[in-house]
Design a protein around this motif. Structure first.
Motif, mmCIF file in Angstrom:
data_model
loop_
_atom_site.group_PDB
_atom_site.id
_atom_site.type_symbol
_atom_site.label_atom_id
_atom_site.label_comp_id
_atom_site.label_asym_id
_atom_site.label_seq_id
_atom_site.Cartn_x
_atom_site.Cartn_y
_atom_site.Cartn_z
ATOM 1 N N ARG A 301 0.835 -1.202 0.000
ATOM 2 C CA ARG A 301 0.000 0.000 0.000
ATOM 3 C C ARG A 301 0.866 1.246 0.000
ATOM 4 O O ARG A 301 0.508 2.280 -0.580
ATOM 5 N N GLU A 302 2.023 1.130 0.640
ATOM 6 C CA GLU A 302 2.932 2.271 0.670
ATOM 7 C C GLU A 302 3.515 2.534 -0.709
ATOM 8 O O GLU A 302 3.661 3.695 -1.124
ATOM 9 N N GLU A 303 3.862 1.456 -1.445
ATOM 10 C CA GLU A 303 4.478 1.627 -2.762
ATOM 11 C C GLU A 303 3.454 1.652 -3.879
ATOM 12 O O GLU A 303 3.660 2.315 -4.916
ATOM 13 N N ASN A 304 2.348 0.900 -3.723
ATOM 14 C CA ASN A 304 1.321 0.809 -4.769
ATOM 15 C C ASN A 304 -0.048 0.899 -4.091
ATOM 16 O O ASN A 304 -0.645 -0.141 -3.754
ATOM 17 N N PRO A 305 -0.531 2.062 -3.883
ATOM 18 C CA PRO A 305 -1.796 2.207 -3.145
ATOM 19 C C PRO A 305 -2.968 1.518 -3.825
ATOM 20 O O PRO A 305 -3.952 1.174 -3.165
ATOM 21 N N GLU A 306 -2.913 1.311 -5.134
ATOM 22 C CA GLU A 306 -4.057 0.748 -5.845
ATOM 23 C C GLU A 306 -4.131 -0.764 -5.768
ATOM 24 O O GLU A 306 -5.124 -1.368 -6.191
ATOM 25 N N VAL A 307 -3.086 -1.435 -5.252
ATOM 26 C CA VAL A 307 -3.023 -2.904 -5.254
ATOM 27 C C VAL A 307 -3.544 -3.437 -3.924
ATOM 28 O O VAL A 307 -3.179 -2.933 -2.851
ATOM 29 N N GLU A 308 -4.403 -4.485 -4.017
ATOM 30 C CA GLU A 308 -4.871 -5.191 -2.825
ATOM 31 C C GLU A 308 -4.261 -6.590 -2.838
ATOM 32 O O GLU A 308 -4.438 -7.344 -3.795
ATOM 33 N N LEU A 309 -3.565 -6.929 -1.789
ATOM 34 C CA LEU A 309 -2.851 -8.208 -1.746
ATOM 35 C C LEU A 309 -3.800 -9.373 -1.545
ATOM 36 O O LEU A 309 -3.701 -10.390 -2.206
ATOM 37 N N GLY A 310 -4.740 -9.226 -0.664
ATOM 38 C CA GLY A 310 -5.642 -10.339 -0.384
ATOM 39 C C GLY A 310 -4.982 -11.367 0.501
ATOM 40 O O GLY A 310 -5.165 -11.382 1.704
ATOM 41 N N SER A 311 -4.192 -12.248 -0.080
ATOM 42 C CA SER A 311 -3.421 -13.241 0.681
ATOM 43 C C SER A 311 -2.168 -13.576 -0.113
ATOM 44 O O SER A 311 -2.194 -13.597 -1.343
ATOM 45 N N VAL A 312 -1.106 -13.817 0.586
ATOM 46 C CA VAL A 312 0.158 -14.108 -0.060
ATOM 47 C C VAL A 312 0.132 -15.530 -0.644
ATOM 48 O O VAL A 312 -0.444 -16.438 -0.047
ATOM 49 N N ASN A 313 0.720 -15.700 -1.821
ATOM 50 C CA ASN A 313 0.784 -17.044 -2.407
ATOM 51 C C ASN A 313 2.196 -17.605 -2.249
ATOM 52 O O ASN A 313 3.082 -16.988 -1.653
ATOM 53 N N ILE A 314 2.408 -18.794 -2.832
ATOM 54 C CA ILE A 314 3.664 -19.508 -2.605
ATOM 55 C C ILE A 314 4.855 -18.780 -3.203
ATOM 56 O O ILE A 314 5.971 -18.845 -2.672
ATOM 57 N N PHE A 315 4.671 -18.044 -4.309
ATOM 58 C CA PHE A 315 5.799 -17.355 -4.921
ATOM 59 C C PHE A 315 6.292 -16.220 -4.033
ATOM 60 O O PHE A 315 7.500 -15.963 -3.943
ATOM 61 N N GLY A 316 5.368 -15.519 -3.374
ATOM 62 C CA GLY A 316 5.793 -14.499 -2.429
ATOM 63 C C GLY A 316 6.551 -15.103 -1.253
ATOM 64 O O GLY A 316 7.540 -14.524 -0.764
ATOM 65 N N LEU A 317 6.124 -16.276 -0.794
ATOM 66 C CA LEU A 317 6.831 -16.938 0.310
ATOM 67 C C LEU A 317 8.209 -17.427 -0.143
ATOM 68 O O LEU A 317 9.182 -17.359 0.616
ATOM 69 N N TRP A 318 8.296 -17.948 -1.372
ATOM 70 C CA TRP A 318 9.608 -18.384 -1.871
ATOM 71 C C TRP A 318 10.553 -17.189 -2.054
ATOM 72 O O TRP A 318 11.753 -17.306 -1.809
ATOM 73 N N ALA A 319 10.003 -16.032 -2.519
ATOM 74 C CA ALA A 319 10.844 -14.839 -2.634
ATOM 75 C C ALA A 319 11.360 -14.410 -1.262
ATOM 76 O O ALA A 319 12.534 -14.014 -1.115
#
Length: 930
Positions: A301-319
């Motif tokens: 939200r700080e970098e991209n106010p228009e984006v809603e994450l919802g829930s993190v997926n496996i690629f975000g966890l691997w990153a």
């Protein structure tokens, strides 16, 4: 004195203390790291946030580490060329020691080549295609699961629900084709075939996607595995819904390329995908990730106010875990060495080695590297049933690469497309939704197997029944999914999907169709009538033994009788007498052992040993002869009893009209002119009752199911032998490549093991199995001399040894007399003299071997029979020299003997005075006994 303001003094003290603290804190070694991301995508934004949060969290926990990662993010623009350009910029200008990313496999394959030349490790957390492998690119490290890992999970799910045909749908690129090749290999291990594959490119329009789906409908495909991106997959399922492919009777499974982004799909797409299964790497419990998800949302939200994450997926966890592992590896690479800001190739090699072997518990679960890539763990099986997918199963790999699918306890039943609660495998519904058309041959000769009854008025469909129909209905009920079908008779035109009837499984037929496992007994059997034989051979008692055995057994009978006579005739009065009497006694004695009725008392232990062995031989010989003769007399009730008898006697044989059995008579060497065809059980009975000589047949050859129908109420009059030719029995027929054949085969096995098949057989065939003569011995083998050669050899050896031992004793006892008799005589007369001496009765008995003789009327030691047979002469006198020695040694044989001389035999008596009574005899016995 100068006065200072108190606030100024405090400020100076604080500044001094901070400066001293800063001077005393160790210098931080900065490790520059690049990150190549597609920042125009949600995945790129999420992974950027995950990397920065991971670095912050790592150094918050490890504040004493001497290294610090400095992240340089570059946007690839979503294409391969852009990824290559920014990677070169990072290597050349930013002089990074490692690169996180890029996102796609195509970008990673090119950037990995740059990293190999510069000796800079490339750590990707989202390039999962098998086309780029760490084995071929030493500086490429995959901090994610290879797509090959989910292939085993997908094939396990398909195998669990027993699907038999699957059509993969991929994007048609080289990575997609490589993945499909691995999928086909895994499915082959589960017995699942892939008839073809479908390719849908991102460049395809919606109309082109719809046309490809129409082709799948024409090919009658109903089970699909989709390996597409979220964007392309969304377009596919919207078109599939409009074409009716998301209704009952279809199965869809999506890979992690789409399953990981289900929470980002639009509601219409999620609704269209209702009933779809998905496979994705397991994600830890949401509660464990709640803090990380909150922090990532704040960062995004700080970098991209228009984006809603919802829930993190496996690629975000691997990153997140990849950045954490890189920070750990940087500290391990500088441990124990003094490294300035000028990082060398040795440092980068140590950095790559450290991260390639790292292992810790990360946000994605167990982060365990092996072979420069993340070792796969469990996979979740999802079911799209609403806004959020539900986890319905977990796949766990094991050491021998066998997948195990375990439904999660307590979960609701899986929902399939069309809100169905059963896994239809694509065989229940065909093109246009019609039922399976099952062809039934119109055959009425054996109605117990198959009976088609037509309405005489022709107003209704035929009524179909029989054993084959009942078995097929039971099998279809045991198939683990619903199959709609209808029976059609052979008079109906059009295509059909299967054949149910008395169809024999044959190799030449299996080239064109698929057979199930057999559901009946196998083989061609011979049916004969059971009746007395009117032409019984009067010499049948000779048949059990071959001629050589008859001759050999007679020879051993006489040899054994000779052995007993040779031992007993000198010491046993029962074996004495005139020659013809001795011969009769010996022959009678040995033949009486056949019924164990011999009465003669044996006096020598040697003859007893001979008879003991011979009686054992006779016991086995008689028992075997009796059993063989009884079998032959019993077999005489079957007309005919052997295949060879049918051929040799030129008998007529029968078979079923139109049966393939006619072509098998060539294997049995039958004359084609001796074959007769019959079409019903009644014709079978009539032909067998007439017999071959009266216009009928002597035997009928047919498959066991037909013969069981025939034997239903005739088993007391007929018997079967076999199988004389091996066949595979009856099976259900399906179209070539049909997976339903394999499921029906499994159901046949289940029905057989449960006892259902036996119940159906009893219903239609009766209890005739209890009176059938199955696998009866139709050929009787006569016994030859070889069968008893071992027994005869033992008996003959014992008899010969006993005779030789007795002769040895005889020679030793009578050596002086034999030498006296042989002196001065030619050899023929010598042999005659020895023989006359041998056939005499022993005058005395040897202690422990022979019984003592009794004294005769004249006082001589003779047996009563000997005295009666050979009376002493009236005018004879026997003088015994008192001085004769009681024993002598001759040739090493120490024996006691008497020197008996007869004055009346060799010399005329010197006394001319006739005696009134018996001549006086002077007798001195050995050892003074008389």
């Amino acid at each position: 004195m100068v006065r200072y303001h108190p606030l100024l003094v405090c400020f100076c003290l604080i500044s001094t203390s901070l400066g001293l603290g800063a001077a005393q804190s160790p210098a931080r070694l900065l490790v520059h790291v690049g990150a190549v991301l597609d920042e125009g995508t949600f995945l790129g934004k999420m992974c950027r946030a995950s990397i920065f949060v991971a670095v912050e969290d790592f150094y918050a926990v490890h504040g004493n580490y001497t290294t610090r990662l400095v992240i340089h993010v570059r946007d690839s623009g979503g294409d391969v060329a852009g990824a290559a350009w920014v990677a070169q910029d990072l290597l050349r200008d930013a002089r990074v020691q490692a690169i996180l990313g890029p996102q796609t496999s195509a970008q990673a394959e090119l950037v990995a080549d740059f990293g190999q030349k510069a000796e800079v490790p490339i750590i990707s957390f989202s390039a999962t295609s098998p086309s780029v492998t760490p084995a071929e690119k030493p500086y490429f490290i995959r901090a994610a699961f290879d797509d090959k890992a989910q292939v085993a999970a997908i094939s396990s799910v398909l195998g669990h629900f027993r699907f038999r045909e699957v059509v993969p749908i991929c994007d048609g690129t080289s990575p997609g084709d490589s993945w499909v090749a691995h999928l086909v290999d895994a499915l082959r291990g589960e017995g699942i075939r892939v008839p073809f594959q479908s390719s849908i490119s991102p460049r395809h329009t919606d109309e082109q996607i719809a046309e490809e789906l129409r082709r799948l409908i024409r090919e009658r495909a109903h089970v699909f595995v989709v390996h597409l991106t979220a964007l392309l997959g969304s377009r596919l399922f919207l078109q599939a819904r409009d074409l009716g492919l998301m209704g009952e009777g279809h199965v869809w499974i999506v890979t992690d390329a789409l399953a990981n982004f289900l929470h980002l799909l639009d509601p219409p797409v999620v609704h269209a995908m209702r009933g779809v299964l998905g496979v994705r790497p397991s994600i830890p419990d949401v509660n464990e990730l709640r803090n990380l998800t909150t922090r990532l949302e704040l960062k995004l939200r700080e970098e991209n106010p228009e984006v809603e994450l919802g829930s993190v997926n496996i690629f975000g966890l691997w990153a997140y875990d990849a950045a954490w592992a890189l920070a750990r590896a940087a500290e391990m690479a500088v441990s124990g060495e003094e490294i300035s800001g000028n990082w060398s190739g040795a440092f980068r090699r140590k950095l790559a080695r450290a991260i390639s072997t790292d292992s810790f518990h990360g946000k994605s679960g167990e982060f365990r590297m092996s072979g420069r890539e993340l070792r796969p763990s469990s996979f979740q099986v999802l079911n799209v049933v609403g806004e959020k997918p539900r986890v319905v199963g977990v796949w766990w790999p094991n050491s021998n690469r066998t997948s195990i699918y375990s439904p999660v306890a307590g979960e609701e039943e899986i929902s399939w497309p069309g809100d169905s609660r059963s896994a239809s495998r694509g065989w229940a519904m065909l093109a246009g939704g019609r039922k399976l058309r099952i062809l039934v041959p119109d055959k009425v000769s054996f109605k117990g197997l198959l009976n088609v009854e037509y309405d005489p008025t022709g107003g209704s469909s035929p009524r179909i029944s029989g054993f084959c129909i009942d078995v097929f209905n039971a099998v279809m009920r045991r198939v683990h999914y619903k199959v709609d079908y209808e029976y059609i008779s052979s008079t109906t035109t059009g295509e059909f999907d299967a054949v149910v009837g008395d169809t024999t499984i044959m190799a030449n037929r299996s080239d064109r169709v698929n057979f199930t496992l057999p559901y009946t007994e196998t083989g061609i059997w011979m049916l004969v009538r059971t009746r007395p034989n009117e032409s019984v051979n009067g010499w049948i008692f000779l048949d059990p033994l071959e001629t050589d055995l008859w001759v050999g057994s007679l020879a051993f009978f006489f040899f054994t009788g000779f052995a007993v006579w040779a031992i007993e005739q000198r010491i046993n009065s029962e074996f004495r007498g005139p020659p013809q009497q001795q011969f009769g006694t010996a022959v009678y004695f040995v033949f009486s052992t056949l019924v164990f009725s011999h009465r003669e008392r044996l006096r020598s232990n040697l003859s007893r040993l001979v008879v003991m062995v011979w009686v054992f031989v006779v016991l086995i010989f008689v028992s075997t002869y009796t059993a063989s003769l009884a079998s032959m007399l019993t077999a005489q009730r079957l007309q005919p009893s052997t295949l060879e008898g049918l051929r040799i006697n030129g008998e007529f044989v029968g078979y079923q009209t139109g049966s393939f059995v006619e072509g098998l008579f060539g294997q049995l060497n039958f004359d084609p002119s001796k074959l007769r065809a019959y079409g019903s059980p009644e014709e079978y009975e009539d032909a067998l009752s007439k017999g071959s000589r009266n216009g009928g047949v002597s035997a009928i050859f047919d498959e066991m199911p037909y013969l069981r129908i025939f034997l239903g109420n005739r088993c007391s009059e007929y018997s079967v032998f076999g199988p004389v030719v091996n066949t595979k029995g009856f099976g259900f027929v399906f179209s070539k490549g049909s997976g339903l054949a394999a499921d029906a085969s499994r159901a046949i096995l289940e029905a057989t093991e449960s006892g259902l098949m036996a119940q159906l057989e009893k219903k239609w065939f009766g209890d005739e199995i209890s009176c059938r003569l199955k696998n009866s011995v139709a050929e009787f083998h006569r016994l030859s001399f070889k069968s008893f050669s071992g027994l005869f050899i033992v008996s003959g050896a014992v008899s010969a040894a006993a005779v030789f031992v007795f002769l040895g004793r005889y020679v030793c006892r009578n050596w002086d007399e034999l030498r006296t008799l042989s002196s001065g005589r030619p050899f023929p007369k010598r042999v005659v003299a020895w023989a006359r001496h041998y056939v005499r009765m022993e005058p005395t008995a040897v202690s422990g071997v022979d019984e003592p003789a009794v004294l005769g009327r004249s006082g001589a030691a003779v047996a009563p029979a000997e005295e009666a047979a050979y009376p002493a002469p009236a005018a004879s006198a026997t003088r015994v020299h008192p001085g004769a020695s009681g024993s002598s040694t001759n040739g090493g044989c120490a024996v006691g003997r008497e020197d008996i001389r007869s004055s009346s035999t060799d010399e005329p008596s010197s006394s001319a005075t006739p005696a009134r009574g018996p001549p006086s005899t002077e007798l001195t016995l050995r050892n003074g006994r008389g």
